[in-house]
Design an enzyme around this catalytic site. Structure first.
Site, PDB file in Angstrom:
ATOM      1  N   ARG A   1      11.656  -1.118  11.524  1.00  0.00           N
ATOM      2  CA  ARG A   1      10.368  -1.227  12.233  1.00  0.00           C
ATOM      3  C   ARG A   1      10.357  -2.470  13.102  1.00  0.00           C
ATOM      4  NH1 ARG A   1       5.246  -0.086   8.359  1.00  0.00           N
ATOM      5  NH2 ARG A   1       4.269  -1.258  10.055  1.00  0.00           N
TER       6      ARG A   1
ATOM      7  N   ARG B   1      -9.614   0.940   9.413  1.00  0.00           N
ATOM      8  CA  ARG B   1      -9.330  -0.459   9.724  1.00  0.00           C
ATOM      9  C   ARG B   1     -10.467  -1.092  10.514  1.00  0.00           C
ATOM     10  NH1 ARG B   1      -3.253   0.383   9.412  1.00  0.00           N
ATOM     11  NH2 ARG B   1      -2.272  -1.658   9.490  1.00  0.00           N
TER      12      ARG B   1
ATOM     13  N   LYS C   1       0.829  -1.210   0.000  1.00  0.00           N
ATOM     14  CA  LYS C   1       0.000   0.000   0.000  1.00  0.00           C
ATOM     15  C   LYS C   1       0.867   1.266   0.000  1.00  0.00           C
ATOM     16  CE  LYS C   1      -2.288  -1.008   3.847  1.00  0.00           C
ATOM     17  NZ  LYS C   1      -1.826  -2.354   4.266  1.00  0.00           N
TER      18      LYS C   1
ATOM     19  N   ARG D   1      11.541  -6.742   4.504  1.00  0.00           N
ATOM     20  CA  ARG D   1      11.492  -5.303   4.764  1.00  0.00           C
ATOM     21  C   ARG D   1      12.091  -4.987   6.140  1.00  0.00           C
ATOM     22  NH1 ARG D   1       5.695  -2.262   4.602  1.00  0.00           N
ATOM     23  NH2 ARG D   1       5.529  -2.820   6.797  1.00  0.00           N
TER      24      ARG D   1
ATOM     25  N   ARG E   1      -0.295  -9.269  13.068  1.00  0.00           N
ATOM     26  CA  ARG E   1      -0.861  -8.157  12.275  1.00  0.00           C
ATOM     27  C   ARG E   1      -1.744  -8.694  11.156  1.00  0.00           C
ATOM     28  NH1 ARG E   1       4.505  -5.542  10.706  1.00  0.00           N
ATOM     29  NH2 ARG E   1       3.293  -4.153   9.356  1.00  0.00           N
TER      30      ARG E   1
HETATM   31  P1  AMP Z   1       0.832   0.142   9.139  1.00  0.00           P
HETATM   32  O1  AMP Z   1       2.018   0.986   8.896  1.00  0.00           O
HETATM   33  O2  AMP Z   1      -0.375   0.652   8.358  1.00  0.00           O
HETATM   34  O3  AMP Z   1       1.072  -1.308   8.959  1.00  0.00           O
HETATM   35  O4  AMP Z   1       0.400   0.371  10.673  1.00  0.00           O
HETATM   36  C1  AMP Z   1       1.276  -0.036  11.733  1.00  0.00           C
HETATM   37  C2  AMP Z   1       0.505  -0.126  13.032  1.00  0.00           C
HETATM   38  O5  AMP Z   1      -0.064   1.157  13.374  1.00  0.00           O
HETATM   39  C3  AMP Z   1      -0.664  -1.075  13.016  1.00  0.00           C
HETATM   40  O6  AMP Z   1      -0.291  -2.422  13.232  1.00  0.00           O
HETATM   41  C4  AMP Z   1      -1.519  -0.521  14.160  1.00  0.00           C
HETATM   42  O7  AMP Z   1      -0.986  -0.875  15.402  1.00  0.00           O
HETATM   43  C5  AMP Z   1      -1.327   0.983  14.002  1.00  0.00           C
HETATM   44  N1  AMP Z   1      -2.365   1.530  13.092  1.00  0.00           N
HETATM   45  C6  AMP Z   1      -2.188   2.067  11.865  1.00  0.00           C
HETATM   46  N2  AMP Z   1      -3.345   2.472  11.312  1.00  0.00           N
HETATM   47  C7  AMP Z   1      -4.310   2.159  12.221  1.00  0.00           C
HETATM   48  C8  AMP Z   1      -5.724   2.288  12.245  1.00  0.00           C
HETATM   49  N3  AMP Z   1      -6.409   2.811  11.203  1.00  0.00           N
HETATM   50  N4  AMP Z   1      -6.382   1.879  13.356  1.00  0.00           N
HETATM   51  C9  AMP Z   1      -5.731   1.355  14.404  1.00  0.00           C
HETATM   52  N5  AMP Z   1      -4.418   1.178  14.432  1.00  0.00           N
HETATM   53  C10 AMP Z   1      -3.691   1.566  13.368  1.00  0.00           C
END
Ligand code: AMP
Length: 368
Positions: free
Chosen positions: A312, A267, A192, A306, A324
């Site tokens: 991360r 989400r 994404k 990654r 996740r």
């Molecule tokens: P991502 O970079 O999108 O994979 O997000 C990393 C982490 O941030 C996720 O595993 C969640 O812990 C938190 N996070 C990101 N976006 C959301 C969301 N819309 N709602 C809740 N937690 C989020």
């Protein structure tokens, strides 16, 4: 969304909010006018629904009449002259309450007040369901206001667009068609972020990644970052209240955006609902959810790869990665259904070269 003639309108004010505003307005009328036997004067056509609701709530003796303001060109002058049609009651010395659906520039109210004064009315009060402070250009005091609204074109609850829409019990606003709002969807590691970077340039959109905003806050040790970190480190979702407030603030930072790419948001269903409301308040909506579809094992391998360079913590540990992905299927994947019901879901094969996947996404976006 609804269509009236050639224009589209999005939901703006729900009926329960309007009802509440009328309750409050009627309370004040009861307080101020009991014992005065007022004449409620509804201005047709738009005020019929509001007038009926107000009159139903007035607990003391009153009279009700409806009038129209008609314009004609005077013979002596080219100026437009207004005439009141339909007033049969003798209003001399009576307390009048003008009932308007909406006060915009204030021209109509000014004319009305003049005409009523000429007829020798007693006190004249003005009650309006909607008031647009930004559009109002007159000095006349508006005594009772149901709701102040921004300077937007609205229909419903008595108000029309070229004759249609008066019967709607919610209020809708004209949709501004120039925004493209994409929800970029897919499990962690689907690509994404990579695609968002390309698409934002190609379509001139603002990219908001909730994950990136959280990471930025963690890096800068903000209150929000500290709060989010404990959830993120375990691969869990950050609570909705926190995420929704943050997302709203990010959107508000870009008032002139042609549209947004939401990456990692929504989400949950609560987040999707709140995104719909936020965009609707801007006369817009989610244009589409475009989802990158990638097999789980490919995702795990991609994220571990990654994690070697991304720094991360949530990419470095296979159990966190699997959690996740599990959270995605348990809590987030239902959103596919949510947008499918609105005919807004578009699945795209997320395996292949970056340019190849961009092409697949662009085919969907160009068709919107
Ligand atoms: P991502 O970079 O999108 O994979 O997000 C990393 C982490 O941030 C996720 O595993 C969640 O812990 C938190 N996070 C990101 N976006 C959301 C969301 N819309 N709602 C809740 N937690 C989020």
């Amino acid at each position: 969304m609804i269509t009236l003639h050639d224009l589209q309108f999005t939901p703006f004010i729900a009926e329960d909010k309007i009802t509440k505003a009328i309750d409050d307005l009627a309370d004040k009328l009861n307080e101020d006018l009991t014992g005065q036997k007022p004449v409620f004067l509804g201005i047709l056509n738009g005020s019929f629904m509001f007038a009926s609701e107000v009159v139903k709530r007035f607990n003391d003796d009153c009279e009700v009449s409806f009038v129209k303001l008609a314009s004609y060109s005077g013979t002596e002058t080219t100026n437009e002259v207004k005439e009141l049609i339909g007033l049969q009651e003798d209003v001399k010395g009576r307390t009048i309450v003008i009932l308007e659906d909406i006060v915009d520039t204030g021209n109509t109210i000014e004319e009305l007040l003049k005409i009523l004064k000429d007829k020798g009315c007693g006190e004249v009060k003005v009650a309006t369901l909607f008031f647009k402070p930004e559009a109002y250009t007159k000095e006349n005091h508006i005594d009772y206001i149901g709701m102040e609204i921004p300077n937007k074109f609205i229909v419903g609850y008595g108000l029309d667009y070229d004759g249609l829409g008066r019967n709607l019990t919610d209020v809708y606003q004209l949709k501004s068609n120039n925004m493209t709002n994409l929800v970029l969807f897919g499990p962690p590691g689907a690509g994404k972020g990579t695609q968002a970077e390309v698409l934002k340039e190609k379509y001139d959109l603002v990219h908001i990644s909730t994950g990136d905003v959280f990471r930025y806050n963690i890096k800068n040790a903000t209150e929000l970052g500290t709060l989010a970190k404990s959830y993120i480190d375990k691969g869990q979702l950050v609570p909705d209240e926190v995420t929704i407030d943050m997302l709203n603030a990010e959107v508000d930072k870009n008032p002139d955006a042609k549209g947004f790419i939401f990456d990692g948001f929504p989400r949950t269903e609560a987040q999707a609902e709140s995104l719909g409301e936020l965009l609707s308040s801007k006369g817009s909506e989610v244009s589409a959810m475009v989802a990158l579809e990638v097999d789980d094992e490919v995702l795990v391998q991609r994220l571990l790869e990654r994690g070697k360079t991304s720094g991360r913590a949530d990419d470095a540990d296979e159990s966190v990665i699997r959690n996740r992905i599990k959270v995605y299927y348990d809590e987030t994947a239902i959103l596919k259904n949510y947008y499918q019901k609105q005919d807004k879901y578009f699945g795209v094969d997320g395996v292949g070269g970056i340019a190849e996947i961009t092409d697949r996404l662009s085919t969907v976006i160009d068709s919107l």
